[in-house]
Design an enzyme around this catalytic site. Sequence first.
Site, PDB file in Angstrom:
ATOM      1  CE  LYS A 266      12.402  -8.805  10.328  1.00  0.00           C
ATOM      2  NZ  LYS A 266      12.248  -7.566  11.105  1.00  0.00           N
TER       3      LYS A 266
ATOM      4  CG  HIS B 216      -0.298   0.279   2.505  1.00  0.00           C
ATOM      5  ND1 HIS B 216       0.541  -0.640   3.108  1.00  0.00           N
ATOM      6  CD2 HIS B 216      -0.298   1.372   3.316  1.00  0.00           C
ATOM      7  CE1 HIS B 216       1.001  -0.117   4.242  1.00  0.00           C
ATOM      8  NE2 HIS B 216       0.508   1.095   4.382  1.00  0.00           N
TER       9      HIS B 216
HETATM   10  P1  NAD Z   1      20.988  -9.918  17.824  1.00  0.00           P
HETATM   11  O1  NAD Z   1      21.308 -11.109  17.030  1.00  0.00           O
HETATM   12  O2  NAD Z   1      21.906  -8.745  17.763  1.00  0.00           O
HETATM   13  O3  NAD Z   1      20.816 -10.284  19.384  1.00  0.00           O
HETATM   14  C1  NAD Z   1      19.946 -11.225  19.922  1.00  0.00           C
HETATM   15  C2  NAD Z   1      20.577 -11.790  21.202  1.00  0.00           C
HETATM   16  O4  NAD Z   1      19.621 -12.637  21.862  1.00  0.00           O
HETATM   17  C3  NAD Z   1      21.810 -12.641  20.937  1.00  0.00           C
HETATM   18  O5  NAD Z   1      22.885 -12.166  21.740  1.00  0.00           O
HETATM   19  C4  NAD Z   1      21.376 -14.066  21.346  1.00  0.00           C
HETATM   20  O6  NAD Z   1      22.433 -14.841  21.888  1.00  0.00           O
HETATM   21  C5  NAD Z   1      20.310 -13.770  22.395  1.00  0.00           C
HETATM   22  N1  NAD Z   1      19.362 -14.866  22.592  1.00  0.00           N
HETATM   23  C6  NAD Z   1      18.803 -15.698  21.662  1.00  0.00           C
HETATM   24  N2  NAD Z   1      17.948 -16.565  22.234  1.00  0.00           N
HETATM   25  C7  NAD Z   1      17.978 -16.290  23.570  1.00  0.00           C
HETATM   26  C8  NAD Z   1      17.305 -16.847  24.698  1.00  0.00           C
HETATM   27  N3  NAD Z   1      16.432 -17.841  24.568  1.00  0.00           N
HETATM   28  N4  NAD Z   1      17.555 -16.312  25.929  1.00  0.00           N
HETATM   29  C9  NAD Z   1      18.422 -15.279  26.084  1.00  0.00           C
HETATM   30  N5  NAD Z   1      19.084 -14.714  25.035  1.00  0.00           N
HETATM   31  C10 NAD Z   1      18.870 -15.206  23.808  1.00  0.00           C
HETATM   32  O7  NAD Z   1      19.508  -9.509  17.389  1.00  0.00           O
HETATM   33  P2  NAD Z   1      18.812  -8.085  17.502  1.00  0.00           P
HETATM   34  O8  NAD Z   1      19.041  -7.342  16.247  1.00  0.00           O
HETATM   35  O9  NAD Z   1      19.164  -7.477  18.818  1.00  0.00           O
HETATM   36  O10 NAD Z   1      17.260  -8.522  17.489  1.00  0.00           O
HETATM   37  C11 NAD Z   1      16.611  -8.994  18.661  1.00  0.00           C
HETATM   38  C12 NAD Z   1      15.101  -8.887  18.460  1.00  0.00           C
HETATM   39  O11 NAD Z   1      14.749  -7.520  18.174  1.00  0.00           O
HETATM   40  C13 NAD Z   1      14.533  -9.715  17.297  1.00  0.00           C
HETATM   41  O12 NAD Z   1      13.229 -10.127  17.648  1.00  0.00           O
HETATM   42  C14 NAD Z   1      14.450  -8.697  16.164  1.00  0.00           C
HETATM   43  O13 NAD Z   1      13.483  -9.067  15.188  1.00  0.00           O
HETATM   44  C15 NAD Z   1      14.033  -7.460  16.945  1.00  0.00           C
HETATM   45  N6  NAD Z   1      14.327  -6.200  16.280  1.00  0.00           N
HETATM   46  C16 NAD Z   1      15.597  -5.872  15.885  1.00  0.00           C
HETATM   47  C17 NAD Z   1      15.832  -4.625  15.278  1.00  0.00           C
HETATM   48  C18 NAD Z   1      17.216  -4.163  14.898  1.00  0.00           C
HETATM   49  O14 NAD Z   1      17.367  -2.989  14.515  1.00  0.00           O
HETATM   50  N7  NAD Z   1      18.243  -4.983  15.021  1.00  0.00           N
HETATM   51  C19 NAD Z   1      14.763  -3.753  15.039  1.00  0.00           C
HETATM   52  C20 NAD Z   1      13.484  -4.113  15.465  1.00  0.00           C
HETATM   53  C21 NAD Z   1      13.281  -5.336  16.080  1.00  0.00           C
END
Ligand code: NAD
Length: 473
Positions: free
Chosen positions: A107, A66
């Site tokens: 995504k 959209h």
């Molecule tokens: P990342 O890979 O930098 O970090 C994620 C961390 O979570 C890792 O250090 C991993 O070891 C840890 N982890 C995984 N499973 C775990 C568990 N069961 N218990 C504890 N720790 C655990 O990822 P990110 O970019 O920080 O993304 C994290 C979340 O935020 C995701 O859901 C992503 O979709 C969301 N997100 C990220 C962004 C971004 O800009 N990077 C933006 C919006 C949303």
Amino acid sequence: MTKSSNATFLDSVNRNFDRAAAYTEIPQGILQQIKACNAVYEIRFPVRIGDKIEVIEAYRAQHSHHRMPTKGGIRYNENVDKEEVEALAALMTYKCAIVDVPFGGAKGGVKINPKEYTEDQLERITRRYTTELIRKNFIGPGIDVPAPDYGTGPREMAWIYDTYLTFKGGDIDAAGCVTGKPVSQNGIRGRNEATGRGVFYGLRELCDTGDAMKKLGLEKGLKGKKVVIQGLGNVGSFTGSIMQNEGDITIIAVSEYEGSIYSDKGIHIEELMAYRKNTGSILGFPGTTNLPNKEAALELECDILIPAALENQITADNAPRIKAKIIGEAANGPVTADAEAMLNKAGIIIVPDMFLNAGGVTVSYFEWLKNLSHMRFGRMEKRFDSNTYSNFVGLIEKMTAKQIGDREREFLTRGADEIDLVRSGLEETMVTSFQQIWETYKTKKDIDGLRSAAFVCALEKISNDYSSLGIFP
Ligand code: NAD
């Protein structure tokens, strides 16, 4: 047959959609169009890994056209599948609408565990994935613009940009094909911290809302709130350090892949990160106690629980044991729909992902604008503003016959740099969006929580777009 966790995730997003749609007057047909995922590209491509050929499974979902381009991160994780990218792409559509950035949601996902590959192998996988997207016209500054997500960061975004340039060298707007790039590669200052900083602004707004704090029996303001963080990656680490440095909160527990740690005195996030870098683990961090497992931190008594790792972390199984007063969804989809119903009943306030972690896409929008304008924010006005402020200060000194000190003068006459403007634009976005959501929450009779209120805001904006676009016969 039990559902896979990604099917549960998609199901949760759709159930949340249906629940919120009931609070709107939007016609059924428009609702169905908003809910449907418009296009998914499912790819298998070969990459040479060592002396073998490995077939890599990958996806790119464009949930809604959209508004164009579509926008959303790329995830590297071994659990990636079609349902997961569809769920995440749908969240992006609603997120972009909530914070008023002019994109449809998308995504991408590559089904690998990045820890099992060398840097060189990851570069090959990333470049090949990008090439596949270019072939099918699934990437471009006006088509679809990826960004970092779980398992990816500025390094991967730089490879994507470079691959795009290789194929589309004459495209003057090529830098806008991906965001989250390193600053030296046409990125923007403040993108790396943006999601965590947005989480800070969003939670600060909630804690400054008297009605909300009264309902929870908490003092107004972030200061002194006890916080638990799950996941110390990009989002979790910036959320923790910014909330600590600028919000004066106390982080009592942190959970990571290897386990979780606790201290009622507070855990310094930057020091913990340095410790983990040296030792490979958060466990044993001086001044803290190791908890029995990584899940234990989620169940501690605290004011704010911040899941910042992955989806489906708070489910119907552990929801009855959650003792937080506020859950701030820094990750996408950490609370399942079943769990949410239980938590709402228990009076816990859930600040939904589609608002709370929208700082990343907001600053990605600023980066995309910077790339299309081919100029750094602040370049034109910084000196002009600074000179104007100096004239004001001079005038005040003359009128009052008093000299202003050097430090105050420097502070008063400073023009804004790119980072100042990015943070100011992000703060304005998060504050305004929170107010819209809170207003909807207060005015819609019997609405069950902030997620439904956020959804209502998003659905009304998207349906307005569809109404003004007209529907083709
Ligand atoms: P990342 O890979 O930098 O970090 C994620 C961390 O979570 C890792 O250090 C991993 O070891 C840890 N982890 C995984 N499973 C775990 C568990 N069961 N218990 C504890 N720790 C655990 O990822 P990110 O970019 O920080 O993304 C994290 C979340 O935020 C995701 O859901 C992503 O979709 C969301 N997100 C990220 C962004 C971004 O800009 N990077 C933006 C919006 C949303």
